[in-house]
Enzyme design. Structure first.
Site, PDB file in Angstrom:
ATOM      1  N   GLU A 114      27.457  67.913  41.984  1.00  0.00           N
ATOM      2  CA  GLU A 114      26.873  68.123  43.311  1.00  0.00           C
ATOM      3  C   GLU A 114      27.103  69.515  43.877  1.00  0.00           C
ATOM      4  O   GLU A 114      27.802  69.685  44.890  1.00  0.00           O
ATOM      5  CB  GLU A 114      27.425  67.087  44.295  1.00  0.00           C
ATOM      6  N   GLU A 153      26.324  58.621  39.926  1.00  0.00           N
ATOM      7  CA  GLU A 153      27.021  58.000  41.057  1.00  0.00           C
ATOM      8  C   GLU A 153      26.018  57.217  41.882  1.00  0.00           C
ATOM      9  O   GLU A 153      24.908  57.670  42.130  1.00  0.00           O
ATOM     10  CB  GLU A 153      27.645  59.040  42.004  1.00  0.00           C
TER      11      GLU A 153
HETATM   12  C1  FCB Z   1      29.683  62.127  46.419  1.00  0.00           C
HETATM   13  C2  FCB Z   1      30.845  62.736  45.674  1.00  0.00           C
HETATM   14  C3  FCB Z   1      31.941  61.778  45.351  1.00  0.00           C
HETATM   15  C4  FCB Z   1      32.172  60.773  46.443  1.00  0.00           C
HETATM   16  C5  FCB Z   1      30.874  60.142  46.893  1.00  0.00           C
HETATM   17  C6  FCB Z   1      31.012  59.102  47.973  1.00  0.00           C
HETATM   18  O1  FCB Z   1      29.064  63.101  47.182  1.00  0.00           O
HETATM   19  O2  FCB Z   1      30.406  63.311  44.468  1.00  0.00           O
HETATM   20  O3  FCB Z   1      33.098  62.525  45.042  1.00  0.00           O
HETATM   21  O4  FCB Z   1      32.909  61.317  47.464  1.00  0.00           O
HETATM   22  O5  FCB Z   1      30.000  61.127  47.329  1.00  0.00           O
END
Ligand code: FCB
Length: 458
Positions: free
Chosen positions: A171, A359
């Protein structure tokens, strides 16, 4: 729809189910094993930055509980583990001496995964920049990109033989814009010029990192993890639709553009190009080398309206009201349809390789009940809803190869500290006791029914 067996049957036999974490969020032991501070140690130790002045000193104490946590991952029934490597453990001052003890820790992690039959997906940079590099300007300095390249080489030389996949960055949107423009993440800067420098040098570091990885470990599939934003216009007006396109260019185009097209978006260059650092000859070629895969982190859509006020800086947008009826405990709108339209839109706009959802998950803060259970039905529903979208994408032919739940366990949620919980497993921070939540048991059922049972794979 929430029956895990039925859902599992909608995925092909070679699909990957995994869980994800990140070094600073779980490891603790910030002063042990030769590690030196990262920008997140400094940021979280400054009053007023992180909720409750929480820091990463203990976190989930994963550094000391490695074996038991790897057992937990195994118990979760998943085939893969996504984690990140802490640069300040490996090269504690960012440049200079290499800390063998830091490499030893990840050696044990990889061996532990292999011994348990778990595939390893490493991220090289999940935001814990060695603090010493801030002396040169951190990500606003070109030299940091070269320091990253060396770090990537060192990691791959020692660990590459046991990695199933590697990502350069997690990210960049967060480390660049949240860290340098909005001041919410470390290093807490609020300055467009600084942010634009961080943007280009992070992109450059990605490119140089890919070169280094391919040099040292040509067989490890290399990718980049992006929290692409599903940007949705808050109305049908021409102004709001134009604002949406600007927001897309700013939030997505600033990374997808150089990486997958070899160019920054024209609108971004028009509006902000004169405040960017020099893009040197060869930079964009390095940044846009073909990747083996990319990772999508998706949680919530971004709804925007045009901001017509004079002081509004590019992309000149403001948030539009939510449409979804429910939000998670962190206040993020639930809208799984945007995950699907986002993936479709991105494959339309760019020439993308195969992908993973690296994620996805939801924040709910319920604790352990009197019966010893954590009843987090809304998280289970969130997972079921979004996994169903993933199954749709697969059946429509999108090259989605796997899914990682965020997160294995509750952890340090950046500026929110420990108050916001994303785990499939509950962590009691007083005792470090782990309790698999209802959603965790459900996810385990899904992962275990897969590929066995519903699939013919051996
Ligand atoms: C993302 C991050 C991760 C976590 C989630 C909730 O932005 O990559 O580390 O904090 O959000």
């Amino acid at each position: 729809m929430t029956d895990p067996k039925t859902l599992a049957s909608r995925f092909p036999g070679d699909f990957t189910f995994g869980v994800a974490t990140a070094s600073f969020q779980i490891e603790g032991a910030t002063k042990e094993g030769g590690r030196k501070p990262s920008i997140w140690d400094a940021f979280s130790n400054m009053p007023g930055r992180v909720f409750g002045r929480h820091n990463g000193d203990v976190a989930c104490d994963h550094y000391h509980r490695l074996e038991q946590d790897l057992d937990l991952i195994k118990e979760m029934g998943v085939s893969s583990y996504r984690f990140s490597i802490a640069w300040p453990r490996i090269i504690p001052e960012g440049v200079g001496w290499v800390n063998e003890k830091g490499l030893d820790f990840y050696d044990r992690l990889l061996d532990g995964c292999k011994a348990r039959g778990i595939k390893t997906f490493a991220t090289l940079y999940h935001w814990d920049l060695p603090l010493a590099l801030l002396g040169d300007g951190g990500w606003t300095a070109r030299s940091t990109a070269y320091a990253f390249q060396r770090y990537a080489k060192v990691v791959m030389a020692r660990l590459g033989d046991r990695l199933d996949a590697v990502a350069t960055f997690n990210e960049p949107w967060c480390s660049v814009w949240l860290g340098h423009l909005y001041g919410v993440h470390a290093p807490g800067e609020r300055n467009m010029e600084a942010a634009l420098h961080a943007m280009h040098y992070t992109n450059l570091a990605h490119g140089l990192g890919v070169e280094a990885i391919r040099d040292v470990s040509p067989n490890v599939p290399v990718g980049l993890v992006l929290n692409a934003h599903s940007v949705i216009a808050g109305s049908e007006s021409t102004e709001d639709k134009a604002a949406t396109e600007r927001a897309f260019d700013f939030h997505n185009g600033s990374f997808f553009g150089p990486v997958f097209k070899g160019e920054y978006p024209a609108s971004l260059l028009d509006a902000l190009g004169d405040r960017m650092p020099e893009v040197e000859e060869g930079d964009l070629a390095a940044i846009s080398q073909k990747l083996d895969w990319w990772g999508l982190n998706y949680y919530t859509p971004m709804r925007v309206l045009a901001d017509a006020s004079e002081e509004a800086e590019f992309p000149a947008t403001k948030p539009a009201p939510f449409v979804g009826e429910t939000v998670t405990d962190i206040g993020w709108e639930i809208w799984s349809a945007a995950m699907k339209s986002l993936v479709m839109d991105l494959y339309d706009r760019y020439d993308l390789p195969e992908m993973y959802v690296t994620e996805n998950g939801a924040c709910y803060n319920m604790g352990v009940g009197a019966d010893g259970e954590v009843d987090d039905q809304p998280r289970l529903d969130y997972y079921a809803d979004h996994l169903s979208v993933c199954a749709d994408l697969v059946s429509e032919g999108y090259p989605l190869r796997g899914y990682f739940a965020w997160s294995l366990m509750d952890n340090f949620e950046w500026a929110e500290g420990y108050r916001m919980r994303f785990g499939l497993v509950h962590v009691d921070y007083e005792t470090q006791e782990r309790t698999v939540k209802k959603s965790g048991k459900w996810y385990r059922d899904l992962a275990l029914n897969f590929p066995h049972g519903n699939h013919k794979t051996a």
